[in-house]
Design an enzyme around this catalytic site. Structure first.
Site, PDB file in Angstrom:
ATOM      1  N   SER A 137       0.838  -1.197   0.000  1.00 53.38           N
ATOM      2  CA  SER A 137       0.000   0.000   0.000  1.00 53.38           C
ATOM      3  C   SER A 137       0.871   1.243   0.000  1.00 53.38           C
ATOM      4  O   SER A 137       1.974   1.250   0.574  1.00 53.38           O
ATOM      5  CB  SER A 137      -0.853  -0.022   1.266  1.00 53.38           C
ATOM      6  OG  SER A 137      -1.423   1.245   1.495  1.00 53.38           O
TER       7      SER A 137
ATOM      8  N   THR B  15       0.505   3.499   1.797  1.00 51.98           N
ATOM      9  CA  THR B  15       0.613   3.913   3.193  1.00 51.98           C
ATOM     10  C   THR B  15       2.041   3.704   3.740  1.00 51.98           C
ATOM     11  O   THR B  15       2.444   4.389   4.678  1.00 51.98           O
ATOM     12  CB  THR B  15      -0.455   3.179   4.036  1.00 51.98           C
ATOM     13  OG1 THR B  15      -0.585   3.831   5.272  1.00 51.98           O
ATOM     14  CG2 THR B  15      -0.123   1.730   4.288  1.00 51.98           C
TER      15      THR B  15
ATOM     16  N   LYS C  24       2.032  -3.918   6.476  1.00 53.53           N
ATOM     17  CA  LYS C  24       2.442  -3.887   5.062  1.00 53.53           C
ATOM     18  C   LYS C  24       3.952  -3.670   4.960  1.00 53.53           C
ATOM     19  O   LYS C  24       4.637  -4.341   4.193  1.00 53.53           O
ATOM     20  CB  LYS C  24       1.687  -2.791   4.304  1.00 53.53           C
ATOM     21  CG  LYS C  24       0.201  -3.051   4.165  1.00 53.53           C
ATOM     22  CD  LYS C  24      -0.068  -4.285   3.322  1.00 53.53           C
ATOM     23  CE  LYS C  24      -1.529  -4.687   3.318  1.00 53.53           C
ATOM     24  NZ  LYS C  24      -1.789  -5.987   2.708  1.00 53.53           N
TER      25      LYS C  24
ATOM     26  N   TYR D 255      -2.096  -1.365  10.759  1.00 54.81           N
ATOM     27  CA  TYR D 255      -2.323  -1.874   9.400  1.00 54.81           C
ATOM     28  C   TYR D 255      -1.138  -1.523   8.495  1.00 54.81           C
ATOM     29  O   TYR D 255      -0.574  -2.387   7.813  1.00 54.81           O
ATOM     30  CB  TYR D 255      -3.623  -1.290   8.814  1.00 54.81           C
ATOM     31  CG  TYR D 255      -3.716  -1.484   7.318  1.00 54.81           C
ATOM     32  CD1 TYR D 255      -3.984  -2.745   6.784  1.00 54.81           C
ATOM     33  CD2 TYR D 255      -3.500  -0.426   6.431  1.00 54.81           C
ATOM     34  CE1 TYR D 255      -4.036  -2.942   5.407  1.00 54.81           C
ATOM     35  CE2 TYR D 255      -3.556  -0.618   5.055  1.00 54.81           C
ATOM     36  CZ  TYR D 255      -3.824  -1.880   4.558  1.00 54.81           C
ATOM     37  OH  TYR D 255      -3.860  -2.075   3.194  1.00 54.81           O
TER      38      TYR D 255
END
Ligand code: NAD
Ligand code: UFG
Length: 334
Positions: free
Chosen positions: A124, A126, A152, A148
């Protein structure tokens, strides 16, 4: 190729299964249906007119995963299965670390045991944290603000180390920007449980009258109109990106941004949705949402240069296709 798609009944996974089947590959889906429905597997077969093998399994379960690798001659794995709600990951960090990291390790171990050398991972944008925009693959990753995002970043590191120690194990780390849209048939798309956290599903539910109005989280960001800017990408473009990344995967670890390279603000997206579908989307400006970044979008040039892939569908197509799916979606009393 025979591709094991974990999380293949989910939003991005289901569209990727369609793209894989259309490109002539065979698909084995492993999904525990914790955030998806079995009928989606039937719908994938209906859209493509091809067979899919489905296993209802949890891919953190190494014995169940072993059965898959024993039963099938697998050529590559695309690992979508994961928990993805940012807010929930703050409430339930152990669930997120366990599910997302253990599943990745179990699958990587099975790949090494059964000499499966192609591994594509759902990462992601992110992982860039609050870096300068546009985000480029060569940037040093910054801490994310939630468990979260950390799962990743950790999975990226785990897969990178495994590939270093096992040179024939090839890994593609795909960093998605903001996937929206749905298959043109309107039969598969994003159907979040409860009140959506993400912008596009919220907008489609307001358009449908399920929700009263959109709350725009802040109009005082340093962006052109003050609202948050993101790089929205059509899920079908994203799906096609996976097929190319898998087909062109060579030894080593490869990192690609899958985005359009174009930023769109919240108010621009609302306007595009109204224009694409002829439906008004009432909204009000409210306070900023905690943890949000003002603006991020991809430098999408590496995927174009190395894979020959770039996103083709524009924001109008994203809005039209998202709405077609929402209007067909009969769940939750509609
Ligand atoms: P999704 O929830 O629709 O799909 C994930 C699927 O994985 C679901 O079908 C779920 O049932 C399944 N699953 C979860 N844990 C599992 C497990 N332990 N064993 C078997 N199946 C399991 O989500 P999505 O939007 O399609 O996302 C797919 C992947 O892409 C996720 O890893 C997500 O973190 C990542 N991603 C998504 C976005 C986004 O905005 N949608 C952005 C960046 C990255
Ligand atoms: N927004 C609103 N109102 C809403 C929902 C969102 O104004 O009801 C705004 C947000 O403030 C932001 C933009 O719309 O400016 C996009 O928000 P999303 O929640 O749709 O997406 P995010 O960029 O916050 O996060 C998403 C995924 C993350 C992922 C990230 C990068 O939820 O998991 O994209 O891929 F990490």
């Amino acid at each position: 190729m025979n591709i094991l798609v974990t999380g293949g009944a989910g939003y991005i996974g289901s569209h990727t299964c369609v793209a894989l089947l259309e490109a002539g590959h065979s698909v084995i889906i492993a999904d525990n249906l914790c955030n998806s429905k079995r009928e989606t597997v039937e719908t994938i077969m209906q859209i493509t007119n091809k067979e899919v093998t489905f296993y209802e399994v949890d891919v953190t379960n190494s014995e169940a995963v072993d059965v898959l690798f024993r039963n099938h001659k697998i050529d590559g794995v695309i690992h979508f299965a994961g928990l993805k709600a940012v807010g929930e990951s703050v409430e339930k960090p152990l669930d997120y670390y366990y599910n997302n990291i253990v599943s990745t390790m179990v699958l990587a171990k099975a790949c090494l045991t059964y000499s499966v050398n192609k591994f594509v991972f759902s990462s992601s944008a992110t992982v860039y944290g609050d870096n300068e925009v546009p985000f480029v693959e060569t940037m040093r990753l910054l801490p994310t603000t939630n468990p979260y995002g950390e799962t990743k970043a950790m999975c990226e590191r785990i897969l990178t180390d495994i590939a270093k120690a096992n040179p024939s194990f090839s890994v593609s780390l795909l960093r998605y920007f903001n996937p929206v849209g749905a298959h043109e048939s309107g039969l598969i798309g994003e159907a979040p449980n409860g009140i959506p956290n993400n912008l596009m599903p919220y907008v489609t539910q307001v358009a449908k009258g399920k929700l009263e109005k959109l709350r725009v989280f802040g109009n005082d960001y340093p962006t052109a109109d003050g609202t948050g800017v993101r790089d929205y990408i059509h899920v079908l473009d994203l799906a096609e990106g996976h097929v190319v990344a898998l087909e062109k995967l060579t030894e080593g670890v490869h990192v690609y941004n899958l985005g359009t390279g174009q930023g769109t603000s919240v108010l621009e997206l609302v306007k595009a949705f109204e224009e694409a579908n002829g439906i008004e989307v009432p909204y009000e400006i409210v306070a900023r949402r905690a943890g949000d970044i003002a603006s991020f979008y991809a430098d999408a040039s590496k995927a174009k240069r190395e894979l020959g892939w770039s996103a083709k569908r524009d924001i109008i197509a994203m809005c039209r296709d998202s709405w077609r799916f929402e209007s067909n979606n009969k769940t939750e009393g509609f």
